[in-house]
Enzyme design. Structure first.
Site, PDB file in Angstrom:
ATOM      1  CB  SER A 124      -0.852   0.011   1.272  1.00  0.00           C
ATOM      2  OG  SER A 124      -1.386   1.307   1.509  1.00  0.00           O
ATOM      3  CE1 TYR A 139      -4.636  -2.027   4.880  1.00  0.00           C
ATOM      4  CE2 TYR A 139      -3.456   0.031   4.481  1.00  0.00           C
ATOM      5  CZ  TYR A 139      -4.095  -1.094   3.997  1.00  0.00           C
ATOM      6  OH  TYR A 139      -4.188  -1.301   2.644  1.00  0.00           O
TER       7      TYR A 139
HETATM    8  C1  BGC Z   1      -6.171   1.481   1.843  1.00  0.00           C
HETATM    9  C2  BGC Z   1      -7.343   2.309   1.379  1.00  0.00           C
HETATM   10  C3  BGC Z   1      -6.928   3.752   1.218  1.00  0.00           C
HETATM   11  C4  BGC Z   1      -5.673   3.879   0.400  1.00  0.00           C
HETATM   12  C5  BGC Z   1      -5.152   5.289   0.321  1.00  0.00           C
HETATM   13  C6  BGC Z   1      -5.039   1.677   0.890  1.00  0.00           C
HETATM   14  O1  BGC Z   1      -3.963   0.863   1.246  1.00  0.00           O
HETATM   15  O2  BGC Z   1      -6.556   0.113   1.924  1.00  0.00           O
HETATM   16  O3  BGC Z   1      -8.407   2.219   2.308  1.00  0.00           O
HETATM   17  O4  BGC Z   1      -7.973   4.475   0.583  1.00  0.00           O
HETATM   18  O5  BGC Z   1      -4.663   3.047   0.918  1.00  0.00           O
HETATM   19  O6  BGC Z   1      -5.137   5.940   1.563  1.00  0.00           O
END
Ligand code: BGC
Length: 266
Positions: free
Chosen positions: A152, A165
């Site tokens: 991400s 996360y």
């Molecule tokens: C997340 C999303 C988020 C995006 C940008 C991703 O890794 O799962 O929920 O919108 O990052 O912030």
């Protein structure tokens, strides 16, 4: 450039929706046989497998909680039982359990780390064991196996209210690069994709209505990403077209990680 994944077998975790489902569809369209892993959502994964089979592809759906060692073993055993080989792993499963840190429960911390980080380790380890046994399948691919970790933009961008996360994705970055360093000499290619805001069930609230306008302020390219933006990159990274790419993270985010707020300030 002609990309074909004919005769190759791909396993995609978290393939019942979102980026995982799109990646599995695109891999199948490129000729791969596909193992669609799901956790709780059996019906959409079974339907996607049926759709792929109806279009002349080959797919099965297999339920497994990828944060559990025994279930990961079962998943990879099923893949080999169905298709005999494994060439591509897309370690995609991930979830969010958002809360301000003062309110975050240990359970929510542990669940996110277990699925997003430990799950990617367990699946990568299972794939490597198979790749090592198989070696290079001459005429099928130049590599002895390909692993694509789904990271991400938050492997880099700090994210208040989402420390579990962001920590999991920061971990995926070092997992991916350390693993790439460890196995590249075996001609196993390990890479990652770091998506930004892609419209999927995980961020439905943030990508629709008034929230969408606010989110777009963070995206210089002016649109929310589509799952196909990521799926196309998965196919490329899985194919010999990217044969010299190792230990890389492909950022697919419409410019979100370019610090767009600095364009007119700072
Ligand atoms: C997340 C999303 C988020 C995006 C940008 C991703 O890794 O799962 O929920 O919108 O990052 O912030």
């Amino acid at each position: 450039m002609n990309i074909s994944l004919n005769q190759q077998v791909a396993l995609v975790t978290g393939a019942s929706s979102g980026i995982g489902a799109a990646a599995a569809t695109a891999l199948a369209a490129a000729g791969a046989s596909v193992v669609l892993n799901y956790h709780r959502q059996a019906a959409p994964a079974e339907k996607l497998a049926a759709d792929i089979n109806a279009c002349g592809g080959r797919a099965i759906a297999v339920g497994a909680d990828i944060s559990r060692e025994d279930e990961v073993q079962h998943l990879f055993d099923k893949a080999l039982e169905a298709f005999g080989f494994l060439d591509i792993l897309v370690a995609n499963s991930g979830l969010q359990k958002d809360a301000a840190t003062v309110d975050m429960t240990l359970e929510d911390w542990n669940q996110v780390i277990s699925v997003n980080l430990t799950g990617q380790f367990l699946c990568a380890r299972a794939a490597l064991r198979i790749f090592n046994r198989q070696g290079i399948r001459t005429g099928v691919s130049r590599a002895a196996g390909k692993i694509i970790h789904m990271s991400s933009v938050h492997q880099r961008i700090p994210w208040a209210g989402h420390v579990n996360y962001a920590a999991s994705k920061g971990g995926v970055d070092m997992l991916m690069r350390s693993l790439a360093q460890e196995v590249s000499h075996q001609r196993i290619r390990v890479n990652a994709i770091a998506p930004g805001a892609i419209a999927t069930p995980i961020n439905r609230q943030a990508t629709e209505g008034a929230a969408e306008r606010k989110l777009l302020e963070l995206i210089p390219y002016g649109r929310i990403g589509d799952v196909k933006d990521v799926a196309n990159a998965v196919v490329w990274l899985a194919s010999d077209a990217s044969d010299y790419v190792l230990g890389s993270t492909l950022v697919i985010d419409g410019g979100m990680s370019l610090y767009p707020e600095f364009r007119d300030h700072g």
